[in-house]
Motif scaffolding. Structure first.
Motif, PDB file in Angstrom:
ATOM      1  N   UNK A 303       0.828  -1.195   0.000  1.00 41.30           N
ATOM      2  CA  UNK A 303       0.000   0.000   0.000  1.00 41.30           C
ATOM      3  C   UNK A 303       0.870   1.255   0.000  1.00 41.30           C
ATOM      4  N   UNK A 304       0.278   2.419   0.149  1.00 43.54           N
ATOM      5  CA  UNK A 304       1.021   3.676   0.043  1.00 43.54           C
ATOM      6  C   UNK A 304       1.043   4.409   1.378  1.00 43.54           C
ATOM      7  N   UNK A 305       1.966   5.340   1.493  1.00 46.75           N
ATOM      8  CA  UNK A 305       2.079   6.127   2.720  1.00 46.75           C
ATOM      9  C   UNK A 305       1.032   7.237   2.721  1.00 46.75           C
ATOM     10  N   UNK A 306       0.529   7.606   3.881  1.00 49.73           N
ATOM     11  CA  UNK A 306      -0.392   8.755   3.957  1.00 49.73           C
ATOM     12  C   UNK A 306       0.307  10.023   3.468  1.00 49.73           C
ATOM     13  N   UNK A 307      -0.480  10.990   3.027  1.00 45.18           N
ATOM     14  CA  UNK A 307       0.075  12.211   2.454  1.00 45.18           C
ATOM     15  C   UNK A 307      -0.682  13.428   2.980  1.00 45.18           C
ATOM     16  N   UNK A 308      -0.035  14.592   2.872  1.00 48.27           N
ATOM     17  CA  UNK A 308      -0.712  15.855   3.205  1.00 48.27           C
ATOM     18  C   UNK A 308      -1.254  16.536   1.944  1.00 48.27           C
ATOM     19  N   UNK A 309      -1.051  15.909   0.762  1.00 49.47           N
ATOM     20  CA  UNK A 309      -1.517  16.484  -0.495  1.00 49.47           C
ATOM     21  C   UNK A 309      -2.977  16.070  -0.728  1.00 49.47           C
ATOM     22  N   UNK A 310      -3.899  16.811  -0.114  1.00 48.89           N
ATOM     23  CA  UNK A 310      -5.320  16.443  -0.195  1.00 48.89           C
ATOM     24  C   UNK A 310      -5.874  16.534  -1.609  1.00 48.89           C
ATOM     25  N   UNK A 311      -5.299  17.418  -2.438  1.00 48.01           N
ATOM     26  CA  UNK A 311      -5.778  17.530  -3.822  1.00 48.01           C
ATOM     27  C   UNK A 311      -5.490  16.242  -4.588  1.00 48.01           C
ATOM     28  N   UNK A 312      -4.301  15.686  -4.406  1.00 51.78           N
ATOM     29  CA  UNK A 312      -3.958  14.442  -5.098  1.00 51.78           C
ATOM     30  C   UNK A 312      -4.835  13.291  -4.599  1.00 51.78           C
ATOM     31  N   UNK A 313      -5.126  13.292  -3.308  1.00 45.92           N
ATOM     32  CA  UNK A 313      -5.985  12.256  -2.730  1.00 45.92           C
ATOM     33  C   UNK A 313      -7.380  12.305  -3.352  1.00 45.92           C
ATOM     34  N   UNK A 314      -7.860  13.516  -3.639  1.00 44.43           N
ATOM     35  CA  UNK A 314      -9.228  13.694  -4.139  1.00 44.43           C
ATOM     36  C   UNK A 314      -9.362  13.439  -5.636  1.00 44.43           C
TER      37      UNK A 314
END
Length: 587
Positions: A303-314
């Motif tokens: 799996x992947x690491x959590x991120x602070x880039x909410x735009x990429x997540x969305x």
């Protein structure tokens, strides 16, 4: 005989398993349990498949071995009943011209001369949803399985739940935008419908939570303690070094959804699992078993690491990845200490009839229309549920941008290439046509054309970019052939058989040599044979000369006899068709 009843099911597990197995055998499907997993207490998963056609397979999960097997068998009926096993494949000319293709109650709508949408398909609300700019054409709605534009659009009847009216929805739209979402089978109609509606909520709320980076409330220890089996599973995962977060995903008690997140400190990644059901305990158990379905503990490092880039997540591409294998990005904001919603100890449970009514009331409150197709032709109730605006996996613009019927006009041309004797320019024009039609170089040709090729031939790994290399060779354009050969070696060689990888290394060397006008190719032949082997050197030489450019691609006729895997799939299809014809004959 022991009778095991679990919440949410209208029959004992033993009765369901026996009935499902007997019914499958009577239909001619001989199922084997290919693999079992039990990585932690109270979490079981099983992979079952048809002995004659490995492409017909399902996975089941549950807190016990019997629950997992019943789940897998139920999903098998779900996918047989809805034709989902065949959703990605062309059925061939003969079956596409049969009296009925998908179901005896389907309707065909000829393509109008102006390519406008014919009257009788969709309703006003659906037309506004799928085609807000009135840009959708009839030819876009020819389905992949038939590819039969001469026959027109095949549409299936769904019942609009608000007024029980029949609405015909093109198979192309169902296959492109909804894939497997909202399908279910069960012991009774209400049991299956509750399962299908729960799945719609699960995936819709999952997308919303991930896309909006919503911080969820933790399920309190005293609530978790009501479900000792789940607690034992979680404690085992924690003991193995995987921190677990169990969340209420109901967004304030509105939806019957649970979220469980696993952290992997070994590589600093995480995996969010979601589950839904009107019964809180069933939803929680489903979420934990989903976490490990088909996975052992050593498979939790992908799996992947959590991120602070909410735009990429969305981004929609990330949400699609979560639908496919849950390996998409998740925001650190999901784990903020202060939740965006309070915990609610919700309970939507009742009889399956009551649960169906309760879930339908939530859709009505949100002004979402529900369309249901019921199937009983295999002796087990199944359904397919569409909730436009909630159950869509892909956006409506994919009908323009990524329609799975894009390969229909190219199928006959591409399949004829191995035996073709065209003028050189015709091959180069086909490359131009690929570009004009916007085909992605990474697209697998077998997926574009809907073929089950098996893994033992060049068609299995062939991508559009690689096909361009072969077409350039056939067209005598060595400069372009070198460009696409290098593309192939960079982007496709990792999936090649040893023989095919060696062929391209040899081909690349010969193409480079061809640019060296001062060098005599014969001077290098002996060394090339020692390096690549005589057969490979001869094959690459024949490709460069244009004599045999389509090395490794078997000739394919319109009946696809070259592909045993596709033939096995069609044999499974024919079993289904006989059951459908028999059932509808008595209606």
């Amino acid at each position: 005989m022991t009778q095991t009843f679990i919440p949410g099911k209208d029959a004992a597990l033993e009765d369901s398993i026996a009935r499902f197995q007997q019914q499958l055998a009577s239909l001619g499907f001989h199922i084997e349990e290919a693999s079992w997993l039990n990585p932690v207490p109270n979490v079981w998963s099983v992979h079952i498949r048809d002995k004659a056609c490995a492409l017909c397979f399902t996975n089941g999960k549950g807190a016990t071995k019997k629950a997992a097997l019943a789940s897998a068998l139920g999903e098998y009926f779900e996918r047989l009943s809805t034709n989902y096993f065949f959703a990605d494949f062309w059925l061939g000319e003969q079956r596409a011209s049969a009296p009925f293709v998908h179901y005896p109650n389907e309707r065909w709508f000829p393509l109008p001369e102006d390519d406008s949408l014919p009257a009788g398909i969709l309703d006003d609300r659906l037309r506004a949803f799928y085609d807000p700019d009135n840009a959708l054409t009839a030819s876009m709605l020819v389905d992949l399985q038939t590819g039969n534009s001469a026959r027109g659009i095949c549409a299936l009847p769904f019942t609009r739940q608000s007024d029980q009216q029949k609405v015909y929805i093109p198979m192309n739209i169902v296959g492109n935008l909804y894939v497997s979402n909202g399908m279910a089978a069960g012991n009774t109609a209400n049991e299956a419908r509750v399962q299908g509606l729960s799945e719609v909520f699960e995936r819709h709320i999952k997308n919303r939570i991930i896309a909006e980076s919503i911080s969820l409330p933790t399920i309190p220890p005293e609530v978790m303690a009501r479900y000792p089996g789940v607690v034992a599973s979680v404690e085992k995962l924690e003991a193995e070094g995987f921190p677990i977060f169990a969340y209420d995903g109901s967004l304030g008690g509105t939806y019957p959804v649970i979220c469980v997140v696993l952290f992997n400190p070994q590589n600093s990644t995480c995996f969010a699992s979601f589950g839904a059901h009107p019964d809180f305990g069933v939803a929680l158990e489903r979420t934990v078993t989903e976490l490990l379905q088909g996975r052992s503990l050593k498979d939790l490092d992908v799996f992947t690491s959590p991120t602070f880039d909410d735009e990429e997540v969305a981004e929609h591409a990330n949400l699609e990845t979560h639908f496919i294998d849950s390996s998409g990005l998740i925001s650190w904001d999901m784990f903020r200490q202060d939740a965006d919603y309070p915990f609610v100890d919700w309970d939507f449970s009742g009889t399956t009839e009551q649960e169906f009514a309760t879930l339908m009331a939530i859709f009505a409150k949100e002004d979402k229309e529900v369309y249901i197709a019921d199937y009983e032709h295999l002796g087990v109730y199944a359904c397919r549920i569409l909730v436009p605006g909630m159950s869509d996996i892909y956006p409506a613009e994919d009908l323009w941008l990524a329609n799975n019927n894009m390969g229909n006009p190219l199928r006959e041309t591409i399949l004829s290439l191995p035996d073709s004797k065209w003028e050189p320019q015709a091959y180069l024009r086909l490359i131009e046509r690929f570009d004009d039609e916007g085909l992605d170089d990474f697209t697998r040709v077998r997926e574009l054309l809907g073929l089950a090729t098996g893994k033992d031939n060049g068609w299995y790994t062939l991508r559009i970019g690689e096909l361009k290399a072969l077409l350039a060779l056939a067209g005598g354009d060595r400069e372009q052939a070198l460009i696409w050969t290098e593309w192939t070696m960079e982007f496709n060689a990792s999936v090649f058989s040893e023989a095919r990888a060696r062929f391209y290394r040899c081909l690349h060397t010969l193409l480079l040599l061809a640019q060296e006008v001062d060098r005599d190719p014969q001077q290098y032949r002996h060394a090339f044979i020692r390096m690549f082997g005589a057969q490979t050197v001869d094959a690459a030489s024949a490709a460069i000369s244009g004599e045999a450019p389509f090395w490794g691609l078997a000739a394919v006729d319109s009946h696809l006899q070259a592909f045993p895997a596709h033939q096995a799939l069609l044999e499974a299809w024919d079993k289904l068709q006989r059951a459908k014809a028999k059932f509808w004959k008595t209606r």
